[in-house]
Design an enzyme around this catalytic site. Sequence first.
Site, PDB file in Angstrom:
ATOM      1  N   CYS A  15      -2.423  33.170  10.639  1.00 19.26           N
ATOM      2  CA  CYS A  15      -2.262  33.857  11.915  1.00 19.26           C
ATOM      3  C   CYS A  15      -1.870  32.879  13.014  1.00 19.26           C
ATOM      4  O   CYS A  15      -2.642  32.609  13.924  1.00 19.26           O
ATOM      5  CB  CYS A  15      -3.560  34.563  12.264  1.00 19.26           C
ATOM      6  SG  CYS A  15      -3.466  35.496  13.780  1.00 19.26           S
ATOM      7  N   GLU A  38       0.829  -1.221   0.000  1.00 16.62           N
ATOM      8  CA  GLU A  38       0.000   0.000   0.000  1.00 16.62           C
ATOM      9  C   GLU A  38       0.856   1.262   0.000  1.00 16.62           C
ATOM     10  O   GLU A  38       0.792   2.053   0.937  1.00 16.62           O
ATOM     11  CB  GLU A  38      -0.903   0.021   1.245  1.00 16.62           C
ATOM     12  CG  GLU A  38      -1.850  -1.138   1.366  1.00 16.62           C
ATOM     13  CD  GLU A  38      -2.647  -1.124   2.674  1.00 16.62           C
ATOM     14  OE1 GLU A  38      -3.764  -1.637   2.668  1.00 16.62           O
ATOM     15  OE2 GLU A  38      -2.150  -0.593   3.680  1.00 16.62           O
ATOM     16  N   PRO A  39       1.668   1.475  -1.028  1.00 14.85           N
ATOM     17  CA  PRO A  39       2.496   2.682  -1.027  1.00 14.85           C
ATOM     18  C   PRO A  39       1.659   3.934  -1.265  1.00 14.85           C
ATOM     19  O   PRO A  39       0.731   3.929  -2.074  1.00 14.85           O
ATOM     20  CB  PRO A  39       3.457   2.449  -2.199  1.00 14.85           C
ATOM     21  CG  PRO A  39       2.711   1.540  -3.130  1.00 14.85           C
ATOM     22  CD  PRO A  39       1.818   0.678  -2.265  1.00 14.85           C
ATOM     23  N   GLY A  40       1.946   4.975  -0.547  1.00  8.85           N
ATOM     24  CA  GLY A  40       1.290   6.261  -0.762  1.00  8.85           C
ATOM     25  C   GLY A  40       2.342   7.285  -1.150  1.00  8.85           C
ATOM     26  O   GLY A  40       2.555   7.599  -2.329  1.00  8.85           O
ATOM     27  N   TYR A  74       4.594  17.931  11.482  1.00  5.55           N
ATOM     28  CA  TYR A  74       5.601  16.887  11.720  1.00  5.55           C
ATOM     29  C   TYR A  74       7.030  17.433  11.731  1.00  5.55           C
ATOM     30  O   TYR A  74       7.972  16.656  11.627  1.00  5.55           O
ATOM     31  CB  TYR A  74       5.559  15.828  10.606  1.00  5.55           C
ATOM     32  CG  TYR A  74       4.219  15.248  10.250  1.00  5.55           C
ATOM     33  CD1 TYR A  74       3.462  14.531  11.178  1.00  5.55           C
ATOM     34  CD2 TYR A  74       3.725  15.371   8.952  1.00  5.55           C
ATOM     35  CE1 TYR A  74       2.252  13.965  10.813  1.00  5.55           C
ATOM     36  CE2 TYR A  74       2.507  14.808   8.587  1.00  5.55           C
ATOM     37  CZ  TYR A  74       1.775  14.111   9.522  1.00  5.55           C
ATOM     38  OH  TYR A  74       0.574  13.542   9.150  1.00  5.55           O
TER      39      TYR A  74
END
Length: 427
Positions: free
Chosen positions: A348, A279-281, A321
């Site tokens: 902001c 399942e590579p994203g 992150y």
Amino acid sequence: MQVRDGHLYIGAHDCTSLAAEFGTPLYVTDEGRIQENFRRVRAALARYSSAFRILYAAKANGNLSVLQTLAREGAGADVFSAGEVQLALLAGMRPEYLLFNGSSKSRADLALAVERGIRVSVDSFDELRQLDAVAGDAGREVEISFRVNPALEVPTHPKIATGLATTKFGIPAGQILDAYREALSCAYVRPVGLHCHIGSQILDVEPFARAAEVMVRVAGAVTDIGVDLSFLDIGGGLGIPYRRDADSAPGFEEYADAVMPVVLEGLAELGISPELWVEPGRSLVADSTVLLTGVNSVKSAHKRFVNVDAGFNLLLRPAMYDSYHEVVVANRADAPPVQEYTIAGPICETGDILATDRMLPAVEEGDVIAMLDAGAYGFSMSSQYNSRPRCPEVMVSGERKALMRRGETVDDLLATMEPLPWHQGAP
Ligand SMILES: *Cc1c(COP(=O)(O)O)cnc(C)c1O
């Protein structure tokens, strides 16, 4: 990406011209790069076996055109919501090439999967019982895997480590046999798969090999209790070298070399031959895309800020992150770096910084800053925070270019808001 006549190019297209034509901020994706990435991972796996399936993790970039690009290559998808299911189907992906993942599905989600014949990766006993009931109501059998929590320590950012013993995802390995036993006794659920996903942006193949070992062990145990496994899904998570000089990311070949022998030899010993699903994203789409953002102003304060028109509303990763994206001044791409700049967005929030202390050529109002490798978890995590309409997305493919999403307007912001009845007329 390359530099020609001082300008940054994506494929055959000058980023500076694209910014002038479509305005900034602007996401630009190179279809050719997605196709190349897909073909590379397919070729790497095919060296070992033909019994595999590639399920693109749709959350990395959910634009319908991106899903279509991958569907046309033969990809399926890891889908995590009813919206992702519907987009993947609209893109032309076959229901049997989808796996409905997630730790918190609603009954409506489960009903959709049953109705469309999509396999479900079940994340709890509660969900299993609900799914059996929902499938019973529909009078249709549904095939499932369980998501196993392999309890592995994985070297990546804690917010994207999903295979730790302590995360919300998956069924603890110690309960997994009970889960399959219960599934075997369900009237409308048939357990046929085993699933895990250990985390994201992993720059070492070792953890994948260890996860594969755990999966093979669990596959043996569930086979022993009578489950006929037709697929083993080892998830996604392969990282990419965001720091183009400093990171070294394993390629798809290295990944396949680490994982495939473990899986194939393990399954051969067990005497079973389920398909291997991956399942590579990020690894399929991250490097296909740049975010082009225009310079509003430059400010000398305790450091030198470049104030641009895209912030964490459009690229959340640095704020969420502490991620690093390479920064290029697209219209001065071969000018020598002369100064450290911090690239600040228009939101902001103190944390609205896209990049910190980067050596760049002299920057001024009107320049175009390119944030590289923005194709995964970029637009897909965007928001309308500060009532900022989201920017357009352009796809380029060879000489061709077209909008794949128009920019939003303030009318789009208003479109879903309702005036309150008691606010009509004078106060
Ligand atoms: C996010 C996710 C992926 C893809 O992860 P990448 O790091 O983008 O490859 C695969 N499977 C599941 C279940 C996910 O949640």
